[in-house]
Each structure stands twice: as C-alpha cells, then as structure tokens.
Design a protein around this motif. Sequence first.
Motif, mmCIF file in Angstrom:
data_model
loop_
_atom_site.group_PDB
_atom_site.id
_atom_site.type_symbol
_atom_site.label_atom_id
_atom_site.label_comp_id
_atom_site.label_asym_id
_atom_site.label_seq_id
_atom_site.Cartn_x
_atom_site.Cartn_y
_atom_site.Cartn_z
ATOM 1 N N LYS A 91 12.664 62.727 62.668
ATOM 2 C CA LYS A 91 14.082 62.990 62.899
ATOM 3 C C LYS A 91 14.312 63.740 64.205
ATOM 4 N N LEU A 92 13.593 64.848 64.411
ATOM 5 C CA LEU A 92 13.777 65.645 65.610
ATOM 6 C C LEU A 92 12.548 66.508 65.862
ATOM 7 N N TRP A 93 12.530 67.151 67.034
ATOM 8 C CA TRP A 93 11.453 68.060 67.408
ATOM 9 C C TRP A 93 12.005 69.478 67.439
ATOM 10 N N ILE A 94 11.207 70.447 66.957
ATOM 11 C CA ILE A 94 11.641 71.842 66.934
ATOM 12 C C ILE A 94 10.606 72.734 67.606
ATOM 13 N N ALA A 95 11.074 73.897 68.052
ATOM 14 C CA ALA A 95 10.198 74.937 68.597
ATOM 15 C C ALA A 95 10.265 76.138 67.667
ATOM 16 N N ASN A 96 9.113 76.638 67.266
ATOM 17 C CA ASN A 96 9.061 77.838 66.429
ATOM 18 C C ASN A 96 9.249 79.056 67.313
ATOM 19 N N ILE A 97 10.211 79.892 66.949
ATOM 20 C CA ILE A 97 10.448 81.111 67.709
ATOM 21 C C ILE A 97 10.197 82.283 66.787
ATOM 22 N N LYS A 98 9.323 83.175 67.234
ATOM 23 C CA LYS A 98 8.955 84.329 66.423
ATOM 24 C C LYS A 98 9.692 85.568 66.902
ATOM 25 N N LEU A 99 9.590 86.620 66.127
ATOM 26 C CA LEU A 99 10.237 87.891 66.429
ATOM 27 C C LEU A 99 9.695 88.469 67.735
ATOM 28 N N ASN A 100 10.582 88.922 68.612
ATOM 29 C CA ASN A 100 10.269 89.532 69.907
ATOM 30 C C ASN A 100 9.589 88.588 70.898
ATOM 31 N N GLN A 101 9.705 87.294 70.703
ATOM 32 C CA GLN A 101 9.152 86.339 71.655
ATOM 33 C C GLN A 101 10.140 86.123 72.793
ATOM 34 N N ILE A 102 9.637 86.034 74.020
ATOM 35 C CA ILE A 102 10.506 85.799 75.168
ATOM 36 C C ILE A 102 10.773 84.307 75.283
ATOM 37 N N ILE A 103 12.069 83.956 75.339
ATOM 38 C CA ILE A 103 12.468 82.557 75.359
ATOM 39 C C ILE A 103 12.510 82.023 76.785
ATOM 40 N N PHE A 104 13.188 82.732 77.684
ATOM 41 C CA PHE A 104 13.161 82.357 79.100
ATOM 42 C C PHE A 104 13.308 83.580 79.977
ATOM 43 N N GLU A 105 12.917 83.416 81.250
ATOM 44 C CA GLU A 105 12.899 84.516 82.209
ATOM 45 C C GLU A 105 13.620 84.109 83.490
ATOM 46 N N THR A 106 14.158 85.106 84.199
ATOM 47 C CA THR A 106 14.788 84.871 85.494
ATOM 48 C C THR A 106 14.317 85.932 86.478
ATOM 49 N N ASN A 107 14.624 85.690 87.766
ATOM 50 C CA ASN A 107 14.286 86.682 88.779
ATOM 51 C C ASN A 107 15.525 87.156 89.541
ATOM 52 N N ASN A 108 16.710 86.747 89.116
ATOM 53 C CA ASN A 108 17.942 87.070 89.821
ATOM 54 C C ASN A 108 18.893 87.786 88.870
ATOM 55 N N TYR A 109 19.452 88.915 89.306
ATOM 56 C CA TYR A 109 20.355 89.682 88.447
ATOM 57 C C TYR A 109 21.686 88.968 88.251
ATOM 58 N N ILE A 110 22.143 88.208 89.246
ATOM 59 C CA ILE A 110 23.423 87.492 89.140
ATOM 60 C C ILE A 110 23.361 86.434 88.038
ATOM 61 N N LEU A 111 22.178 85.857 87.829
ATOM 62 C CA LEU A 111 22.026 84.858 86.773
ATOM 63 C C LEU A 111 22.239 85.447 85.383
ATOM 64 N N ILE A 112 21.922 86.722 85.201
ATOM 65 C CA ILE A 112 22.050 87.351 83.881
ATOM 66 C C ILE A 112 23.501 87.322 83.417
ATOM 67 N N LYS A 113 24.442 87.589 84.324
ATOM 68 C CA LYS A 113 25.855 87.563 83.953
ATOM 69 C C LYS A 113 26.284 86.171 83.509
ATOM 70 N N ASN A 114 25.796 85.136 84.194
ATOM 71 C CA ASN A 114 26.136 83.763 83.819
ATOM 72 C C ASN A 114 25.428 83.330 82.544
ATOM 73 N N ILE A 115 24.219 83.822 82.329
ATOM 74 C CA ILE A 115 23.437 83.413 81.165
ATOM 75 C C ILE A 115 23.975 84.043 79.884
ATOM 76 N N LYS A 116 24.643 85.193 79.994
ATOM 77 C CA LYS A 116 25.224 85.820 78.797
ATOM 78 C C LYS A 116 26.224 84.892 78.109
ATOM 79 N N ILE A 117 26.882 84.028 78.875
ATOM 80 C CA ILE A 117 27.803 83.043 78.293
ATOM 81 C C ILE A 117 27.024 82.011 77.494
#
Length: 141
Positions: A91-117
Amino acid sequence: MLSPKKYKFIKQHRILLNNNIKIKKNKIVFGIYGFQSKKNTYITSKQIKTIKNSILLNSKKGKIWFRIFPNNPVTSKLKGMRMGSGKGYLKLWIANIKLNQIIFETNNYILIKNIKITISKLPIPIKIKYKFDYENKNIIT
C-alpha cells in the motif's frame, strides 16, 4: 512518492516502536540547526514528500539535509476481500521515527522561520535543536 530502489522482500513484518531503544540519530551532524521529534511514530512517504516540497518553495538559500527515508513497506487487503489467501498488497512506504531523532537539518537561520510553517504539516511534535560550541560556550552561527 519516495521508495527504495532495491529491496529483497516486498512484504515484511511491521517493526514495533519501543521507548527503551537508544538511538544514534539524535546528534546534529551536517547542519547547525536540527529538527528533533518528541514522539515515537511513523511518517509516510507522502508526508515526507509534502514537507520537502513546501520547504523548497519557501527557501531560496541555504542547504537542507533529510535524515529519514521511508524504507518499511505497509501492506493491506482490499475492503471486500475475505479472510485468508495471503498477506495483502503493498500500500505505502513508511519511515520509523523514534523519540529524540533528528528528522532534518539546516545551516541557515532564515530557513528556520520558513520551516516553522511546514512543521504544522507533520503529525508529530517537533523541537528545534542547535549545535553548541563547548570551547567558546555559544551557539555556532
């Protein structure tokens, strides 16, 4: 949708999520700012794709590293099918996400404001984590 290129068995057992397992993906490796999950859940490949598209639309500069990939298949039978006769279709593919696992990372502070949306599109609560410089005792920017 995201899916693995090669796999040995299409129909696999479902992996249970345990709180007791220690994870190694809780440290920021590539960027300066990381988005950390606060709950054990599954994320489908469709949800990951919408997050990627919304981040790419909002951001022009900066780099984003995704630390999750949907590599576990989910099967289900048709609605009117009787019991027995095998496991069911993919039917579909899933990713297991555990407690305190980092999902994605950035290197720009301006991106954080846009990613909060785009965080509101995720089915899990998320915390923003910063890489810390222990020698100078400040956040790396």
